[in-house]
Motif scaffolding. Structure first.
Motif, PDB file in Angstrom:
ATOM      1  N   UNK A  44      15.901  80.819 -67.704  1.00 29.02           N
ATOM      2  CA  UNK A  44      17.139  80.608 -68.464  1.00 29.02           C
ATOM      3  C   UNK A  44      17.553  81.851 -69.228  1.00 29.02           C
ATOM      4  N   UNK A  45      16.565  82.562 -69.782  1.00 36.50           N
ATOM      5  CA  UNK A  45      16.901  83.769 -70.545  1.00 36.50           C
ATOM      6  C   UNK A  45      17.425  84.878 -69.624  1.00 36.50           C
ATOM      7  N   UNK A  46      16.826  85.015 -68.448  1.00 33.96           N
ATOM      8  CA  UNK A  46      17.315  86.020 -67.499  1.00 33.96           C
ATOM      9  C   UNK A  46      18.733  85.677 -67.040  1.00 33.96           C
ATOM     10  N   UNK A  47      18.947  84.421 -66.718  1.00 39.37           N
ATOM     11  CA  UNK A  47      20.283  84.019 -66.280  1.00 39.37           C
ATOM     12  C   UNK A  47      21.312  84.174 -67.394  1.00 39.37           C
ATOM     13  N   UNK A  48      20.885  83.952 -68.632  1.00 37.09           N
ATOM     14  CA  UNK A  48      21.832  84.087 -69.753  1.00 37.09           C
ATOM     15  C   UNK A  48      22.273  85.536 -69.931  1.00 37.09           C
ATOM     16  N   UNK A  49      21.381  86.491 -69.607  1.00 37.88           N
ATOM     17  CA  UNK A  49      21.780  87.901 -69.662  1.00 37.88           C
ATOM     18  C   UNK A  49      22.905  88.156 -68.666  1.00 37.88           C
ATOM     19  N   UNK A  50      22.752  87.616 -67.461  1.00 41.13           N
ATOM     20  CA  UNK A  50      23.790  87.793 -66.447  1.00 41.13           C
ATOM     21  C   UNK A  50      25.097  87.127 -66.877  1.00 41.13           C
TER      22      UNK A  50
ATOM     23  N   UNK B  70      10.558 101.765 -69.042  1.00 40.67           N
ATOM     24  CA  UNK B  70       9.507 101.544 -70.030  1.00 40.67           C
ATOM     25  C   UNK B  70       8.431 102.594 -69.792  1.00 40.67           C
ATOM     26  N   UNK B  71       8.143 103.391 -70.811  1.00 43.54           N
ATOM     27  CA  UNK B  71       7.100 104.427 -70.719  1.00 43.54           C
ATOM     28  C   UNK B  71       7.301 105.319 -69.504  1.00 43.54           C
ATOM     29  N   UNK B  72       8.563 105.707 -69.268  1.00 47.73           N
ATOM     30  CA  UNK B  72       8.858 106.646 -68.200  1.00 47.73           C
ATOM     31  C   UNK B  72       8.913 106.052 -66.810  1.00 47.73           C
ATOM     32  N   UNK B  73       8.793 104.726 -66.678  1.00 46.92           N
ATOM     33  CA  UNK B  73       8.833 104.084 -65.369  1.00 46.92           C
ATOM     34  C   UNK B  73       9.975 103.066 -65.309  1.00 46.92           C
ATOM     35  N   UNK B  74      10.623 102.997 -64.140  1.00 46.07           N
ATOM     36  CA  UNK B  74      11.674 101.995 -63.941  1.00 46.07           C
ATOM     37  C   UNK B  74      11.025 100.621 -63.823  1.00 46.07           C
ATOM     38  N   UNK B  75      11.479  99.682 -64.643  1.00 43.34           N
ATOM     39  CA  UNK B  75      10.927  98.327 -64.625  1.00 43.34           C
ATOM     40  C   UNK B  75      11.940  97.274 -64.179  1.00 43.34           C
ATOM     41  N   UNK B  76      13.204  97.662 -64.068  1.00 42.04           N
ATOM     42  CA  UNK B  76      14.230  96.713 -63.626  1.00 42.04           C
ATOM     43  C   UNK B  76      15.524  97.469 -63.375  1.00 42.04           C
ATOM     44  N   UNK B  77      16.455  96.783 -62.711  1.00 42.40           N
ATOM     45  CA  UNK B  77      17.807  97.297 -62.514  1.00 42.40           C
ATOM     46  C   UNK B  77      18.800  96.224 -62.927  1.00 42.40           C
ATOM     47  N   UNK B  78      19.849  96.670 -63.581  1.00 39.67           N
ATOM     48  CA  UNK B  78      20.910  95.780 -64.064  1.00 39.67           C
ATOM     49  C   UNK B  78      22.182  96.167 -63.308  1.00 39.67           C
ATOM     50  N   UNK B  79      22.893  95.196 -62.740  1.00 41.36           N
ATOM     51  CA  UNK B  79      24.019  95.515 -61.870  1.00 41.36           C
ATOM     52  C   UNK B  79      25.170  94.532 -62.041  1.00 41.36           C
TER      53      UNK B  79
ATOM     54  N   UNK C 283      41.238  85.930 -62.789  1.00 46.69           N
ATOM     55  CA  UNK C 283      40.618  85.353 -61.589  1.00 46.69           C
ATOM     56  C   UNK C 283      39.094  85.406 -61.654  1.00 46.69           C
ATOM     57  N   UNK C 284      38.546  86.277 -62.485  1.00 45.76           N
ATOM     58  CA  UNK C 284      37.093  86.431 -62.651  1.00 45.76           C
ATOM     59  C   UNK C 284      36.412  86.779 -61.326  1.00 45.76           C
ATOM     60  N   UNK C 285      36.980  87.768 -60.643  1.00 52.21           N
ATOM     61  CA  UNK C 285      36.450  88.211 -59.359  1.00 52.21           C
ATOM     62  C   UNK C 285      35.380  89.270 -59.610  1.00 52.21           C
ATOM     63  N   UNK C 286      34.215  88.824 -60.093  1.00 53.30           N
ATOM     64  CA  UNK C 286      33.108  89.729 -60.416  1.00 53.30           C
ATOM     65  C   UNK C 286      31.805  88.955 -60.401  1.00 53.30           C
ATOM     66  N   UNK C 287      30.701  89.695 -60.371  1.00 47.73           N
ATOM     67  CA  UNK C 287      29.371  89.079 -60.370  1.00 47.73           C
ATOM     68  C   UNK C 287      28.380  89.997 -61.070  1.00 47.73           C
ATOM     69  N   UNK C 288      27.331  89.393 -61.649  1.00 48.95           N
ATOM     70  CA  UNK C 288      26.317  90.138 -62.395  1.00 48.95           C
ATOM     71  C   UNK C 288      24.933  89.637 -62.006  1.00 48.95           C
ATOM     72  N   UNK C 289      23.963  90.573 -61.940  1.00 53.32           N
ATOM     73  CA  UNK C 289      22.615  90.201 -61.512  1.00 53.32           C
ATOM     74  C   UNK C 289      21.588  91.186 -62.046  1.00 53.32           C
ATOM     75  N   UNK C 290      20.318  90.760 -62.028  1.00 52.15           N
ATOM     76  CA  UNK C 290      19.173  91.575 -62.435  1.00 52.15           C
ATOM     77  C   UNK C 290      18.225  91.710 -61.254  1.00 52.15           C
ATOM     78  N   UNK C 291      17.590  92.875 -61.136  1.00 54.38           N
ATOM     79  CA  UNK C 291      16.699  93.150 -60.021  1.00 54.38           C
ATOM     80  C   UNK C 291      15.401  93.772 -60.526  1.00 54.38           C
ATOM     81  N   UNK C 292      14.318  93.547 -59.766  1.00 50.93           N
ATOM     82  CA  UNK C 292      13.030  94.122 -60.158  1.00 50.93           C
ATOM     83  C   UNK C 292      12.956  95.592 -59.745  1.00 50.93           C
TER      84      UNK C 292
ATOM     85  N   UNK D   7      28.114  98.693 -59.841  1.00 53.65           N
ATOM     86  CA  UNK D   7      27.473  99.617 -60.778  1.00 53.65           C
ATOM     87  C   UNK D   7      26.056  99.139 -61.056  1.00 53.65           C
ATOM     88  N   UNK D   8      25.121 100.098 -61.068  1.00 61.67           N
ATOM     89  CA  UNK D   8      23.696  99.799 -61.224  1.00 61.67           C
ATOM     90  C   UNK D   8      23.082 100.759 -62.235  1.00 61.67           C
ATOM     91  N   UNK D   9      22.306 100.216 -63.181  1.00 67.87           N
ATOM     92  CA  UNK D   9      21.606 101.044 -64.174  1.00 67.87           C
ATOM     93  C   UNK D   9      20.135 100.654 -64.209  1.00 67.87           C
TER      94      UNK D   9
END
Length: 510
Positions: free
Chosen positions: A11-17, A106-115, A36-45, A100-102
């Motif tokens: 639920x917390x992950x989905x709430x971020x999206x 954490x500590x110099x390592x990629x731990x997730x992607x936000x898009x 029209x809300x023609x957009x989408x948001x997601x999180x990736x490992x 768009x992806x960012x």
């Protein structure tokens, strides 16, 4: 992992999206995103596997989930980066959908992607709405290969100006996407800080195992076997031909393989699509088989695989045009997959819905009242009936989940008057349960303009199931003259365009 903790994490992950989507909608400028809300948001490992998504646009979300690994693994990431892309042959769908992806470090390592992914009505095509009747991808607008729009926190203003076509409205929408992704990174950081890095990583793997387990349990209701179906697209608007989509689905103990061999080769017009779009359609149908509480994560994707011949309609090669592949071909893939699986589960699926996003793109480069303007919208129709009841009327179906543009917003922003917006009576298929009704929407132009229509189900009617009748096919008219399903035209002040959408098929014998 404790199931209650896991449920809270989902639920917390989905709430971020969901929050990312709210920020994008509220900070954008164009009716296409704002209304029209023609957009989408997601999180990736870290590997690009899907972690969570909001209930936005299925064709966006499924295609992102399928292609994200290839996108993120070709980039050397640094904190503060943000990638932008729309190239369908490098992780996109069609050019108006900009991703768009960012990364989250954490500590110099990629731990997730936000898009996020949003549809822009102006992406640089010569045709208004950037949805032309194209034969080459370069005709569809600016092609953006994966490139850093923000590099270590520094915005590339030259790139931003190029992709936004120096248009103030378009620039504002791009910046709204940037703000949405940044907010997602901030919220994700707060979540990981509260949960703890090690526990969070273990939780993501537990999430995937749980998703795979639920998916397998749902898909095991499909008896083992091979299920086949085919259906047709009306034509590509360039060559007078029908276009075949064929699938064979092999089911073994809840694991499925979708083979689209026999589907037509890529066409001259723009109904072609990358494989990720077909994958999105398959994923959508399978998600409908799963319980509501099931997480939408990479674990679900481990239960099925997809093949389509290279160079075919569903796995096109550069530089094939793809503008309508994302919006029209994706809808027909859903129809074909549902038709095949309904052989195994006859009382589970609905009959064919209206089967088209009914794309209307319009605008002018020199309007006397508003200057240059571009507008794009999709129009709903009827849903197919099912074993439990009638189909819904006048709604979007399957691969799109956009709102309608309010008449007030459309007339406020552009030199157009909506003269009729109504349910199309008696357009649903007959049966024990009636298919849903389509829509009629009429536009009167207050100034000269250009229009492109990319519509389907103007030749082949939506099918019924279990003895239910076909629905009425759609129609397009200009000043009393019937138009083809796909066409471009110049219209004059006072002209009236009528778009009449198909209904849904009926279910069961009447």
């Amino acid at each position: 992992m404790d199931p209650i903790e896991l449920g809270i994490l989902v639920s917390r992950l989905e709430s971020i999206c969901e929050e990312m989507g709210a920020i994008l909608q509220q900070s954008s400028f164009s009716p296409n995103i704002k209304d029209r809300m023609d957009f989408s948001c997601a999180l990736f490992d870290p590997s690009g596997g899907l972690m969570a998504q909001a209930a936005h646009i299925p064709v966006h979300l499924g295609s992102m989930a399928y292609a994200m690994r290839d996108i993120v693994n070709q980039v050397s990431w640094c904190p503060g980066d943000m990638l932008v892309l729309n190239n369908p042959y490098m992780g996109g769908t069609h050019l108006p959908d900009v991703t768009m992806v960012a990364p989250y470090f954490v500590d110099g390592e990629v731990k997730a992607f936000i898009a996020n992914r949003a549809h822009h009505a102006n992406i640089g095509s010569d045709a208004p709405g950037s949805m032309p009747l194209s034969t080459h991808i370069d005709q569809e607008g600016v092609v953006i290969d994966p490139v850093k729009l923000i590099d270590s926190g520094v915005m590339d203003e030259t790139l931003l100006n190029r992709i936004s076509s120096s248009n103030v409205l378009s620039r504002g929408d791009f910046l709204a996407q940037v703000g949405s992704v940044k907010a997602g990174v901030d919220r994700f950081q707060q979540l990981v800080s509260q949960v703890g890095k090690d526990k969070f990583e273990a939780s993501v793997e537990a999430l995937n195992q749980y998703g795979e387990k639920l998916a397998l349990a749902a898909f095991k209701q499909i008896p083992d076997g091979v299920y086949q179906a085919e259906d047709y697209l009306d034509g590509d608007g360039i060559v007078d031909q029908t276009i075949l989509i064929r699938v064979a689905i092999t089911v073994v103990q809840g694991r499925l393989h979708f083979d689209f061999a026999g589907t037509s080769g890529q066409v001259q017009g723009n109904l072609n699509s990358p494989l990720s779009v077909a994958a999105a359609s398959v994923f959508y149908v399978l998600r409908c088989l799963m319980p509501d509480q099931a997480p939408t994560c990479d674990g679900v994707f481990r239960t099925f695989s997809i093949d389509a011949p290279a160079g075919s309609l569903l796995n096109a090669k550069y530089p094939a045009a793809v503008a309508a592949g994302n919006v029209e071909t994706s809808m027909r893939v859903v129809d074909v997959v549902i038709k095949a699986l309904s052989e195994a589960l006859p009382d589970y699926f609905c009959a064919a819905s209206h089967g088209s996003m009914n794309n209307v793109a319009m605008g002018s480069k020199s309007s006397a009242s508003v200057g240059q303007w571009d507008y794009y919208e999709t129009i709903g129709g009827g849903l197919g009936a099912h074993a439990s009841g009638d189909g819904l009327s006048a709604v979007q179906a399957h691969m799109t989940n956009t709102s309608n543009t309010p008449v007030e917003s459309l007339e406020l922003h552009y030199p157009i008057r909506v003269t009729k917006y109504a349910i199309r009576e008696n357009s649903g298929g007959a049966g024990a349960h009636q298919g849903g009704e389509g829509i009629e929407r009429s536009y009167q132009f207050k100034e000269d303009a250009e229009v492109t229509l990319l519509t389907e189900r103007r030749t082949f009617k939506p099918y019924g199931l279990s003895g239910g009748g076909e629905a009425e096919k759609g129609e397009n008219w200009l000043n009393g003259t019937q138009l083809p399903g796909k066409c471009s035209m110049k219209v004059k002040k006072g002209d009236v365009l009528r778009v009449i959408t198909a209904g849904g098929g009926g279910f069961g014998e009447a």
